[in-house]
Design an enzyme around this catalytic site. Structure first.
Site, short mmCIF file in Angstrom:
data_model
loop_
_atom_site.label_atom_id
_atom_site.label_comp_id
_atom_site.label_asym_id
_atom_site.label_seq_id
_atom_site.Cartn_x
_atom_site.Cartn_y
_atom_site.Cartn_z
CG ASN A 46 38.82 48.44 35.18
OD1 ASN A 46 37.78 48.52 34.52
ND2 ASN A 46 38.83 48.13 36.45
CG HIS B 15 35.23 44.11 34.87
ND1 HIS B 15 35.31 45.15 33.98
CD2 HIS B 15 35.74 44.58 36.04
CE1 HIS B 15 35.83 46.20 34.58
NE2 HIS B 15 36.11 45.88 35.83
CB CYS C 186 33.48 47.50 36.92
SG CYS C 186 34.69 48.79 37.18
N1 ACO Z 1 52.97 51.38 41.76
C1 ACO Z 1 53.80 50.93 42.71
N2 ACO Z 1 53.40 50.48 43.88
C2 ACO Z 1 52.08 50.48 44.14
C3 ACO Z 1 51.14 50.93 43.20
C4 ACO Z 1 51.64 51.40 41.97
N3 ACO Z 1 50.83 51.86 40.99
N4 ACO Z 1 49.90 50.81 43.72
C5 ACO Z 1 50.05 50.28 44.94
N5 ACO Z 1 51.37 50.09 45.20
C6 ACO Z 1 51.99 49.60 46.41
C7 ACO Z 1 51.11 49.71 47.63
O1 ACO Z 1 51.12 51.02 48.13
C8 ACO Z 1 51.74 48.71 48.55
O2 ACO Z 1 52.84 49.30 49.14
P1 ACO Z 1 53.18 49.03 50.70
O3 ACO Z 1 53.40 47.55 50.78
O4 ACO Z 1 54.38 49.86 50.92
O5 ACO Z 1 51.95 49.48 51.43
C9 ACO Z 1 52.22 47.61 47.60
O6 ACO Z 1 52.24 48.21 46.29
C10 ACO Z 1 51.34 46.40 47.59
O7 ACO Z 1 49.99 46.86 47.54
P2 ACO Z 1 48.81 45.88 47.39
O8 ACO Z 1 47.54 46.65 47.29
O9 ACO Z 1 48.90 44.82 48.43
O10 ACO Z 1 49.22 45.25 46.00
P3 ACO Z 1 48.46 44.20 45.18
O11 ACO Z 1 49.38 43.12 44.75
O12 ACO Z 1 47.20 43.79 45.86
O13 ACO Z 1 48.09 45.01 43.87
C11 ACO Z 1 46.21 46.21 42.96
C12 ACO Z 1 47.37 46.22 43.94
C13 ACO Z 1 46.75 45.99 41.57
C14 ACO Z 1 45.46 47.53 43.02
C15 ACO Z 1 45.30 45.03 43.37
O14 ACO Z 1 44.96 45.12 44.71
C16 ACO Z 1 44.08 44.99 42.54
O15 ACO Z 1 44.13 44.68 41.38
N6 ACO Z 1 42.90 45.24 43.15
C17 ACO Z 1 41.66 45.29 42.43
C18 ACO Z 1 41.56 46.68 42.00
C19 ACO Z 1 40.74 46.90 40.79
O16 ACO Z 1 40.86 46.26 39.77
N7 ACO Z 1 39.93 47.91 40.92
C20 ACO Z 1 39.21 48.38 39.79
C21 ACO Z 1 37.79 48.61 40.07
S1 ACO Z 1 36.97 47.18 40.60
C22 ACO Z 1 37.08 46.18 39.37
O17 ACO Z 1 37.12 46.61 38.25
C23 ACO Z 1 37.10 44.75 39.63
#
Ligand code: ACO
Length: 333
Positions: free
Chosen positions: A283, A253, A113
């Protein structure tokens, strides 16, 4: 005399098929509401079967060449940033070159990314060193091909698309500077493990989804993204004699609206000066900044002389930031 580089053309393309959040509800345990709230994403575009990364890249490139007012024959280097290229090799830039009917050098940059930042530093360097006058820099991804539609943590986040820029030699500095960073100790937290020399493709590796993206710790990725993007923006601004108050437009990004909002807040940049344009795009990895840039340009958000900052973060981990004075005239149509 110092040779400078600037952006003289922009273009982007999203494949026509729009996939709303609700589409995922019968594939994994998720909801439109969860995805909107946690990411700001409402829909993303997926390429139809048979459409490959270079197809999107070439479409975006033709638009960028047209806005620059040049022909493809004037391009003397093609750089493509992508992690979902047409083939593991040759480079996607070569397929783009073939489709544009050119014979210039062509290679890919793989910084996930953060690919656009790494590509922009590369293109600027080529121009400043006098090794190229006109570089076509394209970020292009068909991310849908490497998504695991059983994994709710990742499959809802990404989309397909391409953004292209033309970088040309100039007598004044459009692009003032780029800073880059990487942390290989965190390589495992965002990875497609299969398909390389470590885990060559086998029937078992394919069945185990090893050729798809894995992100075991989304929270850590989130935290590092905010920290590194904000720090690299400060660094590139300081190196070029600016403060965050001088910034007219921040183009981060487009991973997730919460990440982008947090970066802007850390930098004390008001939300109206940040391009947060992820809701119908998702993304798109290396394509996200040039797509957001093109859409901001066409929406009349870029003005000549504006101080614009691009910042990115991705697998590697890798990150970067660029400061530039916008030099393209505004859109008049
Ligand atoms: N739908 C429903 N629930 C979900 C989903 C989904 N699609 N994905 C995860 N969950 C659940 C998890 O399993 C977790 O459940 P649990 O508490 O029972 O274990 C709960 O939601 C909370 O999970 P977290 O990971 O703590 O949630 P968070 O608020 O951090 O959001 C997310 C998750 C959106 C992935 C966040 O961590 C994020 O944005 N991370 C960066 C990821 C990213 O953008 N990656 C792309 C590549 S890198 C980049 O481009 C920067």
């Amino acid at each position: 005399m110092t040779r400078h580089a600037t952006i003289t053309g922009v273009g982007s393309v999203l494949p026509p098929r729009l996939v709303p959040n609700a589409w995922f509800e019968d594939k994994v345990e998720t909801s439109d509401e969860w995805i909107r709230e946690r990411t700001g994403i409402e829909a993303r575009h997926f390429a139809d079967d048979g459409v490959v990364t270079s197809d999107l890249a070439v479409e975006a490139a033709r638009i960028a060449l047209a806005t620059a007012g040049i022909t493809a024959e004037q391009v003397d280097l093609i750089v493509c940033a992508s992690v979902t290229g047409d083939t593991p090799f040759p480079a996607t830039a070569v397929w783009i070159q073939q489709k544009l009917g050119l014979s210039c050098p062509a290679f890919d940059v793989n910084a996930a990314c953060a690919g656009f930042s790494y590509g922009l530093a590369t293109a600027t360097g080529f121009v400043q060193a006098g090794m190229a006058d006109t570089v076509l820099l394209i970020g292009a991804e068909v991310f849908s091909r490497i998504l695991d539609f059983h994994d709710r943590q990742t499959c809802v986040l990404f989309g397909d698309g391409a953004g292209a820029t033309v970088i040309q030699a100039a007598d004044r500095p459009g692009i003032e500077g780029t800073v880059l960073g990487a942390d290989g100790t965190a390589a495992e937290i965002l990875i497609m493990p299969g398909g390389g020399s470590r885990e060559p493709a086998t029937v078992d590796s394919v069945a185990a989804q090893r050729h798809r993206i894995q992100m075991p710790n989304g929270r850590e990725v989130f935290k590092r993204a905010v920290t590194e993007m904000a720090a690299s923006c400060r660094e590139v601004l300081e190196k070029n004699g600016h403060t965050t108050e001088d910034v007219d437009l921040l183009i981060p990004h487009q991973a997730n609206a919460r990440i982008m909002t947090a970066v802007a807040e850390r930098l004390h940049i008001p939300p109206e000066k940040a391009v947060i344009d992820v809701s119908d795009v998702g993304n798109t990895s290396a394509a996200s900044i040039p797509i957001a840039l093109d859409r901001a340009y066409r929406a009349g958000r870029m003005h000549e002389g504006d101080l614009v900052v691009f910042t990115s973060f991705g697998a590697g981990l890798t990150w970067g930031a660029t400061a530039m004075r916008w030099t393209m005239p505004g859109v008049t149509t």
